[in-house]
Design a protein around this motif. Structure first.
Motif, PDB file in Angstrom:
ATOM      1  N   ASP A   1      -7.011   4.422  -9.451  1.00 30.80           N
ATOM      2  CA  ASP A   1      -6.994   5.871  -9.686  1.00 30.80           C
ATOM      3  C   ASP A   1      -5.687   6.293 -10.348  1.00 30.80           C
ATOM      4  O   ASP A   1      -5.685   7.109 -11.276  1.00 30.80           O
ATOM      5  CB  ASP A   1      -7.187   6.599  -8.362  1.00 30.80           C
ATOM      6  CG  ASP A   1      -7.374   8.099  -8.550  1.00 30.80           C
ATOM      7  OD1 ASP A   1      -8.092   8.496  -9.490  1.00 30.80           O
ATOM      8  OD2 ASP A   1      -6.801   8.873  -7.762  1.00 30.80           O
ATOM      9  N   ALA A   2      -4.571   5.741  -9.887  1.00 30.75           N
ATOM     10  CA  ALA A   2      -3.284   6.067 -10.503  1.00 30.75           C
ATOM     11  C   ALA A   2      -3.219   5.552 -11.933  1.00 30.75           C
ATOM     12  O   ALA A   2      -2.731   6.245 -12.839  1.00 30.75           O
ATOM     13  CB  ALA A   2      -2.147   5.494  -9.662  1.00 30.75           C
ATOM     14  N   LEU A   3      -3.718   4.349 -12.169  1.00 28.38           N
ATOM     15  CA  LEU A   3      -3.712   3.777 -13.516  1.00 28.38           C
ATOM     16  C   LEU A   3      -4.582   4.602 -14.456  1.00 28.38           C
ATOM     17  O   LEU A   3      -4.236   4.790 -15.633  1.00 28.38           O
ATOM     18  CB  LEU A   3      -4.204   2.334 -13.460  1.00 28.38           C
ATOM     19  CG  LEU A   3      -4.170   1.534 -14.770  1.00 28.38           C
ATOM     20  CD1 LEU A   3      -2.744   1.427 -15.293  1.00 28.38           C
ATOM     21  CD2 LEU A   3      -4.776   0.153 -14.563  1.00 28.38           C
ATOM     22  N   GLY A   4      -5.694   5.097 -13.966  1.00 30.15           N
ATOM     23  CA  GLY A   4      -6.575   5.910 -14.804  1.00 30.15           C
ATOM     24  C   GLY A   4      -5.960   7.221 -15.236  1.00 30.15           C
ATOM     25  O   GLY A   4      -6.369   7.804 -16.254  1.00 30.15           O
ATOM     26  N   ARG A   5      -4.966   7.700 -14.501  1.00 30.77           N
ATOM     27  CA  ARG A   5      -4.321   8.968 -14.859  1.00 30.77           C
ATOM     28  C   ARG A   5      -3.212   8.804 -15.884  1.00 30.77           C
ATOM     29  O   ARG A   5      -2.786   9.796 -16.498  1.00 30.77           O
ATOM     30  CB  ARG A   5      -3.762   9.644 -13.598  1.00 30.77           C
ATOM     31  CG  ARG A   5      -4.830  10.128 -12.648  1.00 30.77           C
ATOM     32  CD  ARG A   5      -4.297  11.222 -11.733  1.00 30.77           C
ATOM     33  NE  ARG A   5      -3.239  10.775 -10.849  1.00 30.77           N
ATOM     34  CZ  ARG A   5      -3.431  10.307  -9.619  1.00 30.77           C
ATOM     35  NH1 ARG A   5      -4.671  10.195  -9.162  1.00 30.77           N
ATOM     36  NH2 ARG A   5      -2.426   9.930  -8.867  1.00 30.77           N
ATOM     37  N   VAL A   6      -2.707   7.587 -16.065  1.00 26.63           N
ATOM     38  CA  VAL A   6      -1.557   7.400 -16.958  1.00 26.63           C
ATOM     39  C   VAL A   6      -1.820   6.404 -18.076  1.00 26.63           C
ATOM     40  O   VAL A   6      -1.008   6.295 -19.006  1.00 26.63           O
ATOM     41  CB  VAL A   6      -0.322   6.933 -16.156  1.00 26.63           C
ATOM     42  CG1 VAL A   6       0.070   7.971 -15.117  1.00 26.63           C
ATOM     43  CG2 VAL A   6      -0.579   5.583 -15.481  1.00 26.63           C
ATOM     44  N   ALA A   7      -2.943   5.697 -18.056  1.00 32.01           N
ATOM     45  CA  ALA A   7      -3.168   4.610 -19.021  1.00 32.01           C
ATOM     46  C   ALA A   7      -3.776   5.095 -20.322  1.00 32.01           C
ATOM     47  O   ALA A   7      -3.841   4.328 -21.288  1.00 32.01           O
ATOM     48  CB  ALA A   7      -4.072   3.542 -18.407  1.00 32.01           C
TER      49      ALA A   7
ATOM     50  N   LEU B   1       0.827  -1.204   0.000  1.00 35.58           N
ATOM     51  CA  LEU B   1       0.000   0.000   0.000  1.00 35.58           C
ATOM     52  C   LEU B   1       0.863   1.257   0.000  1.00 35.58           C
ATOM     53  O   LEU B   1       0.542   2.239  -0.681  1.00 35.58           O
ATOM     54  CB  LEU B   1      -0.918  -0.014   1.216  1.00 35.58           C
ATOM     55  CG  LEU B   1      -2.003   1.061   1.297  1.00 35.58           C
ATOM     56  CD1 LEU B   1      -2.906   1.009   0.076  1.00 35.58           C
ATOM     57  CD2 LEU B   1      -2.817   0.903   2.573  1.00 35.58           C
ATOM     58  N   ALA B   2       1.973   1.230   0.743  1.00 31.85           N
ATOM     59  CA  ALA B   2       2.885   2.379   0.751  1.00 31.85           C
ATOM     60  C   ALA B   2       3.482   2.610  -0.637  1.00 31.85           C
ATOM     61  O   ALA B   2       3.615   3.763  -1.092  1.00 31.85           O
ATOM     62  CB  ALA B   2       3.993   2.156   1.775  1.00 31.85           C
ATOM     63  N   LEU B   3       3.833   1.526  -1.336  1.00 31.53           N
ATOM     64  CA  LEU B   3       4.356   1.655  -2.693  1.00 31.53           C
ATOM     65  C   LEU B   3       3.304   2.236  -3.633  1.00 31.53           C
ATOM     66  O   LEU B   3       3.603   3.118  -4.456  1.00 31.53           O
ATOM     67  CB  LEU B   3       4.824   0.294  -3.191  1.00 31.53           C
ATOM     68  CG  LEU B   3       5.302   0.213  -4.643  1.00 31.53           C
ATOM     69  CD1 LEU B   3       6.518   1.108  -4.855  1.00 31.53           C
ATOM     70  CD2 LEU B   3       5.622  -1.227  -5.034  1.00 31.53           C
ATOM     71  N   LEU B   4       2.063   1.765  -3.522  1.00 32.51           N
ATOM     72  CA  LEU B   4       0.996   2.279  -4.377  1.00 32.51           C
ATOM     73  C   LEU B   4       0.715   3.753  -4.094  1.00 32.51           C
ATOM     74  O   LEU B   4       0.430   4.524  -5.016  1.00 32.51           O
ATOM     75  CB  LEU B   4      -0.272   1.457  -4.177  1.00 32.51           C
ATOM     76  CG  LEU B   4      -0.219   0.005  -4.683  1.00 32.51           C
ATOM     77  CD1 LEU B   4      -1.485  -0.744  -4.288  1.00 32.51           C
ATOM     78  CD2 LEU B   4      -0.049  -0.012  -6.204  1.00 32.51           C
ATOM     79  N   ILE B   5       0.791   4.149  -2.846  1.00 33.31           N
ATOM     80  CA  ILE B   5       0.591   5.567  -2.497  1.00 33.31           C
ATOM     81  C   ILE B   5       1.680   6.418  -3.144  1.00 33.31           C
ATOM     82  O   ILE B   5       1.407   7.506  -3.675  1.00 33.31           O
ATOM     83  CB  ILE B   5       0.582   5.735  -0.969  1.00 33.31           C
ATOM     84  CG1 ILE B   5      -0.683   5.109  -0.374  1.00 33.31           C
ATOM     85  CG2 ILE B   5       0.669   7.211  -0.585  1.00 33.31           C
ATOM     86  CD1 ILE B   5      -0.693   5.080   1.137  1.00 33.31           C
ATOM     87  N   THR B   6       2.904   5.927  -3.106  1.00 32.83           N
ATOM     88  CA  THR B   6       4.006   6.669  -3.735  1.00 32.83           C
ATOM     89  C   THR B   6       3.789   6.806  -5.235  1.00 32.83           C
ATOM     90  O   THR B   6       3.957   7.893  -5.808  1.00 32.83           O
ATOM     91  CB  THR B   6       5.336   5.949  -3.450  1.00 32.83           C
ATOM     92  OG1 THR B   6       5.529   5.827  -2.045  1.00 32.83           O
ATOM     93  CG2 THR B   6       6.498   6.726  -4.053  1.00 32.83           C
ATOM     94  N   LEU B   7       3.408   5.706  -5.888  1.00 28.59           N
ATOM     95  CA  LEU B   7       3.172   5.761  -7.329  1.00 28.59           C
ATOM     96  C   LEU B   7       1.989   6.657  -7.665  1.00 28.59           C
ATOM     97  O   LEU B   7       2.018   7.395  -8.659  1.00 28.59           O
ATOM     98  CB  LEU B   7       2.930   4.345  -7.862  1.00 28.59           C
ATOM     99  CG  LEU B   7       4.116   3.372  -7.767  1.00 28.59           C
ATOM    100  CD1 LEU B   7       3.691   1.986  -8.252  1.00 28.59           C
ATOM    101  CD2 LEU B   7       5.299   3.893  -8.584  1.00 28.59           C
ATOM    102  N   ALA B   8       0.932   6.612  -6.835  1.00 25.03           N
ATOM    103  CA  ALA B   8      -0.233   7.452  -7.087  1.00 25.03           C
ATOM    104  C   ALA B   8       0.084   8.928  -6.885  1.00 25.03           C
ATOM    105  O   ALA B   8      -0.518   9.797  -7.533  1.00 25.03           O
ATOM    106  CB  ALA B   8      -1.379   7.031  -6.171  1.00 25.03           C
ATOM    107  N   THR B   9       1.023   9.215  -6.006  1.00 25.83           N
ATOM    108  CA  THR B   9       1.396  10.616  -5.770  1.00 25.83           C
ATOM    109  C   THR B   9       2.100  11.210  -6.974  1.00 25.83           C
ATOM    110  O   THR B   9       1.881  12.385  -7.330  1.00 25.83           O
ATOM    111  CB  THR B   9       2.298  10.714  -4.522  1.00 25.83           C
ATOM    112  OG1 THR B   9       1.615  10.154  -3.402  1.00 25.83           O
ATOM    113  CG2 THR B   9       2.641  12.163  -4.217  1.00 25.83           C
ATOM    114  N   VAL B  10       2.926  10.428  -7.642  1.00 23.68           N
ATOM    115  CA  VAL B  10       3.695  10.950  -8.776  1.00 23.68           C
ATOM    116  C   VAL B  10       2.978  10.741 -10.098  1.00 23.68           C
ATOM    117  O   VAL B  10       3.364  11.344 -11.114  1.00 23.68           O
ATOM    118  CB  VAL B  10       5.092  10.303  -8.833  1.00 23.68           C
ATOM    119  CG1 VAL B  10       5.863  10.589  -7.559  1.00 23.68           C
ATOM    120  CG2 VAL B  10       4.992   8.800  -9.066  1.00 23.68           C
ATOM    121  N   ALA B  11       1.939   9.900 -10.128  1.00 21.26           N
ATOM    122  CA  ALA B  11       1.207   9.676 -11.377  1.00 21.26           C
ATOM    123  C   ALA B  11       0.468  10.952 -11.761  1.00 21.26           C
ATOM    124  O   ALA B  11      -0.212  11.563 -10.941  1.00 21.26           O
ATOM    125  CB  ALA B  11       0.226   8.531 -11.226  1.00 21.26           C
TER     126      ALA B  11
END
Length: 375
Positions: free
Chosen positions: A336-342, A62-72
């Motif tokens: 949510d992160a995938l939707g911003r970059v896919a 979850l911490a990794l996903l939060i990091t990726l979502a922050t920069v996505a």
């Protein structure tokens, strides 16, 4: 005089061996194999090894996903710009985007996913069916209809009054329970009635939108597929307060619901008040689903997938409330992160979960439990 006639009886006969106290057999320990009893005074608690390990593995993920979502970013903002905005050293525009828009959206997504995961876990356990989730049995549609109705006539097409979500969810849940004949009804009946109520209430939402102008209908439609766009601390702060109250109660309800895996007669003999625990668990599930839908829209399949994945991690002997919360939060943040970059344009989180949730639903149906026949 000593002899056989005067010798005292020895305790070596089979009669004396069976009459004396029996030693405790090593295999008669009733502690579940995946738990360790922790005792302090008169209190005791079973520490679940497998559930604790699952939670420990999910936290760094979850911490990794939060990091990726922050920069996505869907706007092309670089990682360095994102970090500078997060630290407050970038230009004012970057700082505002990262701190005032992206971080609140991320936190709201975590809370929405956790609420949906716990709500789905409780409803699936109550109904004894993995398909009995809030987004299938009408609860999410009730919350959606209430929020959509509040936006009717709006000139801006903005969705407000997120707190109407729990109100609509409660109304839909009451309707389902009444039509199904009570909260203790067999899971298949709740499921069938819920599908019917969901269809009717969804048609009401469509009718409301069809009578609005293009501006209002377009803005509302974006939210009805499930979107975190524009959500900030005005909705996130009361949501957080509600979760701080509801999640501990859900953990306690999940502990009691473990006994419902037995027959009703066995659970009642163990001191479980079936009607009360079912009503409390259903109320918690409806409140959590209503809050999640009111804030983030009807994000599909999270309430279905999170408990199923959590159950696979924790094993069949647990009601995985905590792990369902972590799994749901991870699913929403990742979607949510995938939707911003896919895609060239940002995809709402509900669209991503729907695309991924369809195959998952087929997988759940195809691997139905053979001994019970439950989906």
């Amino acid at each position: 005089m000593t002899g056989p006639e005067s010798a005292p009886a020895t305790p070596t006969t089979p009669h004396h061996r069976t009459a004396g106290p029996r030693p405790t057999a090593p295999g008669r320990d009733l502690t579940p194999p995946d738990s360790t009893p922790l005792r302090t005074g008169t209190l005791s608690w079973l520490f679940p090894h497998r559930s604790a390990l699952a939670a420990a593995l999910l936290l760094p993920l979850l911490a990794l996903l939060i990091t990726l979502a922050t920069v996505a970013s869907s706007t092309g903002m670089s990682v360095l710009d994102t970090v500078s905005g997060l630290l407050g050293t970038g230009d004012p525009g970057t700082v505002m985007i990262v701190r005032d828009f992206r971080l609140p959206r991320l936190c709201v997504g975590l809370m929405v996913g956790a609420a949906l995961g716990v709500s789905g876990c409780l409803t699936q356990t109550l109904a004894g069916n993995r398909l009995a989730t809030p987004d299938i049995i009408g609860v999410n549609e009730g919350a959606t209809a209430a929020v959509v109705a509040s936006a009717a006539g709006s000139a801006t097409g903005m969705v407000g009054h997120w707190w109407l979500g729990p109100v609509g969810a409660v109304a839909a849940a009451v309707l389902v329970v009444l039509c199904a004949g009570g909260a203790g009804t067999a899971g298949y009946r709740v499921l069938v009635v819920g599908i019917g109520v969901s269809t009717v209430v969804g048609a009401v939402s469509d009718l409301i939108m069809s009578r609005e102008n293009d501006n209002t209908a377009g803005g509302v439609f974006l939210w009805t597929v499930g979107s975190l766009n524009g959500r900030d601390w005005s909705a996130g702060t009361p949501f957080l307060i509600a979760l701080a109250f509801l999640l501990p109660l859900s953990l306690a309800a999940g502990h009691r619901l473990q006994l419902l895996r037995f027959d009703d007669e066995v659970a009642a003999s163990l001191g479980v008040e079936l009607r009360r625990i079912r009503a409390a668990a259903l109320a918690l599930a409806v409140a959590l689903a209503g809050l999640a839908v009111g804030v983030g829209g009807p994000i599909a399949f999270v309430a279905l997938a999170a408990p199923v994945l959590a159950q696979a991690l924790c094993g069949p002997t647990r009601v995985p409330v905590l792990v369902s919360a972590l799994t749901g939060a991870a699913l929403v943040v990742a979607a949510d992160a995938l939707g911003r970059v896919a895609a060239p344009v940002e995809l709402p989180v509900g669209v991503v979960t729907s695309v991924l949730g369809g195959p998952f639903l087929l997988w759940v149906l195809l691997r139905s439990d053979r001994p019970t026949g439950k989906a």
